[in-house]
Design a protein around this motif. Structure first.
Motif, PDB file in Angstrom:
ATOM      1  N   HIS A 195       0.805  -1.232   0.000  1.00  0.00           N
ATOM      2  CA  HIS A 195       0.000   0.000   0.000  1.00  0.00           C
ATOM      3  C   HIS A 195       0.839   1.283   0.000  1.00  0.00           C
ATOM      4  O   HIS A 195       0.438   2.291  -0.540  1.00  0.00           O
ATOM      5  CB  HIS A 195      -1.020   0.003   1.157  1.00  0.00           C
ATOM      6  CG  HIS A 195      -0.441   0.375   2.485  1.00  0.00           C
ATOM      7  ND1 HIS A 195       0.394  -0.453   3.203  1.00  0.00           N
ATOM      8  CD2 HIS A 195      -0.570   1.497   3.247  1.00  0.00           C
ATOM      9  CE1 HIS A 195       0.738   0.148   4.329  1.00  0.00           C
ATOM     10  NE2 HIS A 195       0.170   1.321   4.380  1.00  0.00           N
ATOM     11  N   ASP A 196       2.017   1.209   0.604  1.00  0.00           N
ATOM     12  CA  ASP A 196       2.861   2.413   0.656  1.00  0.00           C
ATOM     13  C   ASP A 196       4.029   2.346  -0.332  1.00  0.00           C
ATOM     14  O   ASP A 196       5.031   3.038  -0.134  1.00  0.00           O
ATOM     15  CB  ASP A 196       3.399   2.625   2.080  1.00  0.00           C
ATOM     16  CG  ASP A 196       2.430   3.408   2.955  1.00  0.00           C
ATOM     17  OD1 ASP A 196       1.525   4.062   2.399  1.00  0.00           O
ATOM     18  OD2 ASP A 196       2.588   3.373   4.183  1.00  0.00           O
ATOM     19  N   HIS A 220       2.375   9.735  -2.307  1.00  0.00           N
ATOM     20  CA  HIS A 220       2.779   8.324  -2.332  1.00  0.00           C
ATOM     21  C   HIS A 220       1.702   7.374  -2.855  1.00  0.00           C
ATOM     22  O   HIS A 220       2.004   6.401  -3.538  1.00  0.00           O
ATOM     23  CB  HIS A 220       3.304   7.869  -0.966  1.00  0.00           C
ATOM     24  CG  HIS A 220       2.245   7.665   0.077  1.00  0.00           C
ATOM     25  ND1 HIS A 220       1.657   8.699   0.764  1.00  0.00           N
ATOM     26  CD2 HIS A 220       1.666   6.549   0.558  1.00  0.00           C
ATOM     27  CE1 HIS A 220       0.788   8.218   1.631  1.00  0.00           C
ATOM     28  NE2 HIS A 220       0.766   6.904   1.511  1.00  0.00           N
ATOM     29  N   HIS A 267      -5.986   3.974  -0.011  1.00  0.00           N
ATOM     30  CA  HIS A 267      -6.099   3.979   1.455  1.00  0.00           C
ATOM     31  C   HIS A 267      -6.139   5.371   2.073  1.00  0.00           C
ATOM     32  O   HIS A 267      -6.366   5.502   3.272  1.00  0.00           O
ATOM     33  CB  HIS A 267      -5.009   3.108   2.102  1.00  0.00           C
ATOM     34  CG  HIS A 267      -3.611   3.618   1.953  1.00  0.00           C
ATOM     35  ND1 HIS A 267      -2.828   3.311   0.863  1.00  0.00           N
ATOM     36  CD2 HIS A 267      -2.848   4.400   2.753  1.00  0.00           C
ATOM     37  CE1 HIS A 267      -1.651   3.881   1.002  1.00  0.00           C
ATOM     38  NE2 HIS A 267      -1.630   4.555   2.136  1.00  0.00           N
ATOM     39  N   HIS A 268      -5.908   6.405   1.284  1.00  0.00           N
ATOM     40  CA  HIS A 268      -6.122   7.758   1.819  1.00  0.00           C
ATOM     41  C   HIS A 268      -7.311   8.446   1.145  1.00  0.00           C
ATOM     42  O   HIS A 268      -7.504   9.651   1.308  1.00  0.00           O
ATOM     43  CB  HIS A 268      -4.861   8.618   1.680  1.00  0.00           C
ATOM     44  CG  HIS A 268      -3.738   8.159   2.564  1.00  0.00           C
ATOM     45  ND1 HIS A 268      -3.823   8.135   3.938  1.00  0.00           N
ATOM     46  CD2 HIS A 268      -2.495   7.680   2.266  1.00  0.00           C
ATOM     47  CE1 HIS A 268      -2.694   7.665   4.444  1.00  0.00           C
ATOM     48  NE2 HIS A 268      -1.876   7.378   3.450  1.00  0.00           N
ATOM     49  N   ASP A 279      -4.834   0.884   7.879  1.00  0.00           N
ATOM     50  CA  ASP A 279      -3.722   1.838   7.856  1.00  0.00           C
ATOM     51  C   ASP A 279      -3.845   2.862   8.982  1.00  0.00           C
ATOM     52  O   ASP A 279      -2.877   3.154   9.680  1.00  0.00           O
ATOM     53  CB  ASP A 279      -3.687   2.552   6.496  1.00  0.00           C
ATOM     54  CG  ASP A 279      -2.547   3.540   6.391  1.00  0.00           C
ATOM     55  OD1 ASP A 279      -1.390   3.134   6.641  1.00  0.00           O
ATOM     56  OD2 ASP A 279      -2.800   4.710   6.068  1.00  0.00           O
TER      57      ASP A 279
HETATM   58 FE   LIG Z   1      -0.151   5.768   3.211  1.00  0.00          FE
END
Ligand SMILES: [Fe+2]
Ligand SMILES: [Fe+2]
Ligand SMILES: [Fe+2]
Length: 411
Positions: free
Chosen positions: A268-269, A297, A321-322, A350
């Motif tokens: 995810h990151d 990111h 995820h953000h 997260d």
């Molecule tokens: Fe993140």
């Protein structure tokens, strides 16, 4: 479930994650791979070995990916002994990977000096041919200057490389480069981004059948690199992976979907490799620009993962995820209707993992406080309330899961 993936596309996408910088992507690995391929072609290397060469070249500096200081050092032509460190860490990263392990040894030796004077102690043909080719291709790439007319550069580049012939580089390969470099096209190709972005896809090297476990293995390698970008995130990707999988299990996902969720959590990151360590580790307030850089990111996570055959859903789960239910998240501002349950799970995992972790600017949050913060986020339309409930109603299990991961990382 089997993914029919073109390994070249997979490796090219993963390689791009090593090229992320604040404002653009560089092309060191791609161009090194292209130069290496030209050498291989010239010496008549067989196709199987060519493939290994290109794959190794595409990942050769993987050992430096988490460390910007080291990445910067690699941009200067001279190789000092301390720079061998990233070749060794690349080897350690890959050696136990069932999928990428075959590249480990080539990467370990990609800065070995021909005369045997580097720390590995190997000399001449004891150094794998693939590594010898990458060693030369890599240094040529480093000498390329984007702001100088390419055909004016070749004489100086050749002079620099010839100086190292017999000490740093294999004389025969230096001879090959001298020959190839007579072709203007060799140099023009290296400056032609339109050409080299599609270069590797021209190869008809077929598809490979990757199982979910194979992809998990590759994701593990990248999670390690991502988490090393900051001491504060030493186990973050694994925690998010584990919590996302846990939520998927609670929601009755199949075994395969749960594994896919693990992959999404691990990756995810991925786009965090674009953020300099000094921003990730900053213990005072971020400037507006630094925060904007951090926010990039997930954009990169998406743009990298979507390139992998069959990975559309994983890319969405991982990279959204953000994003928030109310549509004020980033970077696509998708909003509730476009956010699948899988993406929401990674988002909730997260937030939980991040709040429970130490950060340069705050201590880990206690459970009671964490519940308050996440519940209010759910009420404000930021994260999915039903998933937040799922997490909190399994408090003991999730803390046990997290403790298990922490102890593994600490070992
Ligand atoms: Fe993140
Ligand atoms: Fe290197
Ligand atoms: Fe390199």
């Amino acid at each position: 479930m089997i993914f029919a993936i073109r390994p070249i596309k997979l490796l090219k996408a993963l390689s791009q994650s090593l090229e992320l910088t604040v404002n653009k992507t560089s092309q060191h690995h791609w161009r090194t791979a292209m130069i290496a391929y030209r050498i291989a072609e010239y010496i008549g290397m067989n196709e199987r070995t060519q493939q290994a060469l290109v794959y190794a070249a595409l990942l050769h500096d993987i050992g430096a990916a988490s460390d910007w200081e080291e990445r910067r050092k690699l941009q200067s032509f001279e190789i000092s002994n301390e720079m061998h460190h990233h070749a060794w860490s690349g080897y350690v990263l890959l050696k136990n990977s069932p999928q990428l392990g075959f590249l480990a040894d080539y990467i370990r030796h990609h800065h070995d000096f021909w005369d045997g004077s580097s720390p590995n102690g190997k000399a001449g043909t004891e150094i794998p041919l693939i590594s010898r080719i990458i060693a030369l291709a890599d240094r040529i790439e480093v000498l390329l200057q984007d702001d100088v007319y390419i055909l004016d550069q070749r004489r100086d580049i050749l002079t620099a490389v010839r100086k190292g012939s017999g000490t740093v580089f294999e004389p025969e390969l230096v001879g090959v480069i001298s020959e190839i470099s007579c072709q203007e096209s060799f140099w023009l190709d290296l400056m032609n981004a339109n050409y080299y972005t599609g270069f590797f896809e021209m190869f008809d090297w077929g598809r490979f059948r990757y199982s979910i476990d194979d992809m998990l293995d590759i994701a593990e390698v990248f999670a390690t690199i991502i988490d090393r970008t900051s001491q504060f995130t030493a186990a973050h990707s694994r925690k998010v992976s584990c919590l996302s999988a846990f939520l998927a299990q609670v929601k009755g996902y199949s075994e395969e979907e749960i594994k896919l969720m693990r992959i999404a959590g691990l990756m995810h990151d991925l786009g965090k490799l674009a953020i300099p360590n000094e921003i990730l580790e900053k213990n005072s307030q971020l400037t507006e620009q630094e925060y904007a850089i951090i926010k990039q990111h997930t954009y990169y996570t998406y743009r990298l993962l979507e390139q992998i055959d069959g990975f559309q859903m994983v890319a969405e789960w991982a990279a959204y995820h953000h994003e928030t239910i109310d549509g004020t998240g980033y970077p696509f501002r998708i909003g509730g209707a476009g956010l699948s349950l899988g993406s929401r799970m990674v988002a909730v995992a997260d937030v939980f993992a991040a709040l429970a972790e130490d950060r340069p600017y705050r201590k880990p949050m206690e459970f009671a406080q964490l519940v308050k913060v996440m519940q209010s986020m759910a009420e404000c339309g930021k994260i999915d309330g039903s998933l937040v409930k799922d997490l909190f109603s399994h408090k003991e299990e999730i803390y046990a899961l997290l403790a298990g991961i922490q102890s593994k990382v600490a070992v």
